[in-house]
Scaffold this active site. Structure first.
Site, PDB file in Angstrom:
ATOM      1  N   GLU A  89       0.832  -1.200   0.000  1.00  0.00           N
ATOM      2  CA  GLU A  89       0.000   0.000   0.000  1.00  0.00           C
ATOM      3  C   GLU A  89       0.867   1.250   0.000  1.00  0.00           C
ATOM      4  O   GLU A  89       1.788   1.364   0.816  1.00  0.00           O
ATOM      5  CB  GLU A  89      -0.880   0.058   1.254  1.00  0.00           C
ATOM      6  CG  GLU A  89      -1.944  -0.999   1.357  1.00  0.00           C
ATOM      7  CD  GLU A  89      -2.709  -0.890   2.675  1.00  0.00           C
ATOM      8  OE1 GLU A  89      -3.945  -0.950   2.622  1.00  0.00           O
ATOM      9  OE2 GLU A  89      -2.081  -0.752   3.741  1.00  0.00           O
ATOM     10  N   CYS A  90       0.588   2.180  -0.866  1.00  0.00           N
ATOM     11  CA  CYS A  90       1.148   3.531  -0.863  1.00  0.00           C
ATOM     12  C   CYS A  90       2.680   3.520  -0.777  1.00  0.00           C
ATOM     13  O   CYS A  90       3.339   3.306  -1.789  1.00  0.00           O
ATOM     14  CB  CYS A  90       0.524   4.354   0.263  1.00  0.00           C
ATOM     15  SG  CYS A  90       0.690   6.140   0.011  1.00  0.00           S
ATOM     16  N   GLY A  91       3.266   3.723   0.388  1.00  0.00           N
ATOM     17  CA  GLY A  91       4.717   3.668   0.500  1.00  0.00           C
ATOM     18  C   GLY A  91       5.266   2.324   0.080  1.00  0.00           C
ATOM     19  O   GLY A  91       6.358   2.232  -0.496  1.00  0.00           O
ATOM     20  N   LEU A 128       3.938   0.462  -2.251  1.00  0.00           N
ATOM     21  CA  LEU A 128       3.905   0.533  -3.714  1.00  0.00           C
ATOM     22  C   LEU A 128       5.172   1.194  -4.242  1.00  0.00           C
ATOM     23  O   LEU A 128       5.807   0.697  -5.176  1.00  0.00           O
ATOM     24  CB  LEU A 128       2.663   1.300  -4.159  1.00  0.00           C
ATOM     25  CG  LEU A 128       2.534   1.705  -5.634  1.00  0.00           C
ATOM     26  CD1 LEU A 128       1.073   1.674  -6.060  1.00  0.00           C
ATOM     27  CD2 LEU A 128       3.093   3.100  -5.880  1.00  0.00           C
ATOM     28  N   SER A 146      -0.920  -0.779  -4.523  1.00  0.00           N
ATOM     29  CA  SER A 146      -1.931   0.254  -4.738  1.00  0.00           C
ATOM     30  C   SER A 146      -1.663   1.464  -3.857  1.00  0.00           C
ATOM     31  O   SER A 146      -1.151   1.326  -2.742  1.00  0.00           O
ATOM     32  CB  SER A 146      -3.316  -0.322  -4.410  1.00  0.00           C
ATOM     33  OG  SER A 146      -4.306   0.667  -4.403  1.00  0.00           O
TER      34      SER A 146
END
Length: 451
Positions: free
Chosen positions: A327-329, A331, A426
């Site tokens: 997730e986010c970081g 990704l 994501s």
């Protein structure tokens, strides 16, 4: 016992005051902290202050029954709940309804509210604020007021008198203005407590100020007045897997944005969770799947790139078709590079940190392809908050994306969820309450490949 500390708006001192109260009460009570809204950072201060993991309560992710389920699960063997609100008491996803607001949580939990006011240059106008907040929704029990940033004791007493005589709401304390006790900030908000060597000393300072400034005995009395919760509960996760598997969770000063319930949903699905540090560890633990959450890899990109052994092991883990969810970081870490610093390279794209917010919103996603955490046709609520972006467009996109973003931005063309073998990455952060099969699906994916 339970009580909500809500603000008239952002930047009124909620986190400092809430954390100080939590620390002060922890000397006598087993305090369970909560934070309203999708926040990973404020809870790190709560956790340090109390020794108990702070939990998030959010009516955009959670149905009413799930709010109560998450609350009551966390309150087992605890004495008192201190719930820090988000933004202003009534701020939600739009200007009319309560979804996503502190007020919605107060209603779901039938919890009394202490309203925190930034009292700089206010006296009688503070009473007008209290009257307005009371009148807007009679279902909200505004049981007390804390005045923050008063000039001196005379200012406090004048404002207290005005509020109590005009509104019939008691003022339980006032804190004299002191800008030196504010918390350091960066692009995603406060600096997480895990990164600050002096966090505990700051919390001790806040606690001492609270003990001198607020009637904590009265606050506890108000918390005791909250009635027993008898409304129905609804499970926040489903149990789909009984076969034992092991999931490695990246956790260090770089990656630490996780909802505790997401981890617990894995454990409820027979996963043994093993933590590792992408920054410091020289090898991956012996696990069947990986979960790499958000954080600040953009600030540690050089150090991450220097841990070449672990980068190669994660890439090999991916090549062996074992599941990785990021997730986010996380990704960003799986991309080819952050800035110019080489990362894992599951995906051939580069990521960079920009000087403006790329996405800050609650999201609604529709699953368009089966993946390791969700199935085609499902919808789930989430959120996104990042200054970084992946440099991808229609000239270089090489991957299927798992999600259509119906509300929010996503990574590319209102889509998100880069899919490559059994890896999914994501920008959208998920909470298991909005995706009850999250833990079970990831466990099953790990079991089918390596468990």
């Amino acid at each position: 016992m339970r009580i909500i500390l809500a603000g008239t708006g952002s930047a009124v001192g909620k986190t400092t005051i809430a954390t100080g109260i939590m620390k002060a009460l922890s000397e006598e009570y087993n305090v369970q902290p909560f934070k309203v809204g999708p926040d990973y950072i404020d809870p790190t201060y709560h956790t340090l202050a109390t020794g108990n993991t702070s939990r998030n309560l959010d009516s955009f992710f959670m149905k009413e029954g799930q709010v109560r389920d998450a609350f009551l699960k966390a309150m087992e063997k605890k004495d008192i709940a201190i719930i820090e609100g988000v933004r202003g008491l009534y701020e939600g996803i739009d200007s009319i309804n309560d979804i996503g607001s502190t007020a919605s949580i107060a209603k779901s939990l039938n919890a009394p509210v202490i309203l925190i006011i930034n009292s700089r240059s206010l006296v009688k106008s503070a009473a007008a604020l209290v009257l307005g907040f009371k009148a807007l929704d009679p279902e909200i029990n505004i049981a007390g007021v804390i005045l923050n940033k008063v000039k001196n004791n005379a200012h406090y007493l004048k404002t207290k008198k005005s509020i109590e005589e005009i509104t019939d709401v008691e003022v339980i304390g006032g804190i004299i203005r002191d800008d030196s006790i504010s918390i350091e900030q960066r692009h995603l908000g406060l600096v997480p407590a895990v990164e600050r060597e002096n966090s505990l000393s700051f919390i001790e300072l806040w606690s001492n100020i609270i003990k001198e400034s607020i009637d904590l005995d009265r606050l506890v009395e108000i918390a005791k007045e909250a009635p027993k919760l008898t409304s129905p509960r609804e499970d926040i996760w489903n149990k789909l897997n009984k076969q034992k598997v092991k999931i490695g969770v990246a956790y260090d000063e770089v990656f630490n944005f996780y909802y505790k319930e997401n981890i617990e949903s894995l454990e409820a699905n027979s996963c043994k969770v093993e933590y590792f540090s992408p920054l410091k560890d020289e090898s991956l633990p012996d696990v069947d799947g990986l979960y790499i959450g958000g954080g600040y890899p953009e600030l540690f990109s050089k150090e991450l790139s220097q841990n070449t052994v672990l980068l190669k092991q994660i890439k090999q883990f991916h090549m062996e078709n074992r599941p990785i969810f990021a997730e986010c970081g996380g990704l960003m870490y799986l991309m080819n590079s952050i800035h110019e610093d080489k990362q894992v390279g599951v995906y051939p794209y580069n990521s960079i940190l920009t000087d403006k917010v790329q996405a800050l919103k609650y999201t609604i996603a529709e699953v368009k392809k089966d993946n390791i955490i969700s199935k085609k046709g499902e919808k789930f609520n989430g959120h996104e908050f990042h200054y970084s972006k992946v440099l991808v467009d229609n000239s270089n996109i090489k991957h299927d994306l798992a999600f259509n973003i119906l509300r929010g931005k996503g990574s590319y063309n209102n889509q998100d969820g880069f899919m490559e073998k059994n890896t999914l990455a994501s920008y959208v952060h998920t909470h298991v309450a909005a995706m009850p099969n999250f833990g079970g699906n990831l466990a099953i994916s790990a079991r089918e490949v390596g468990g």
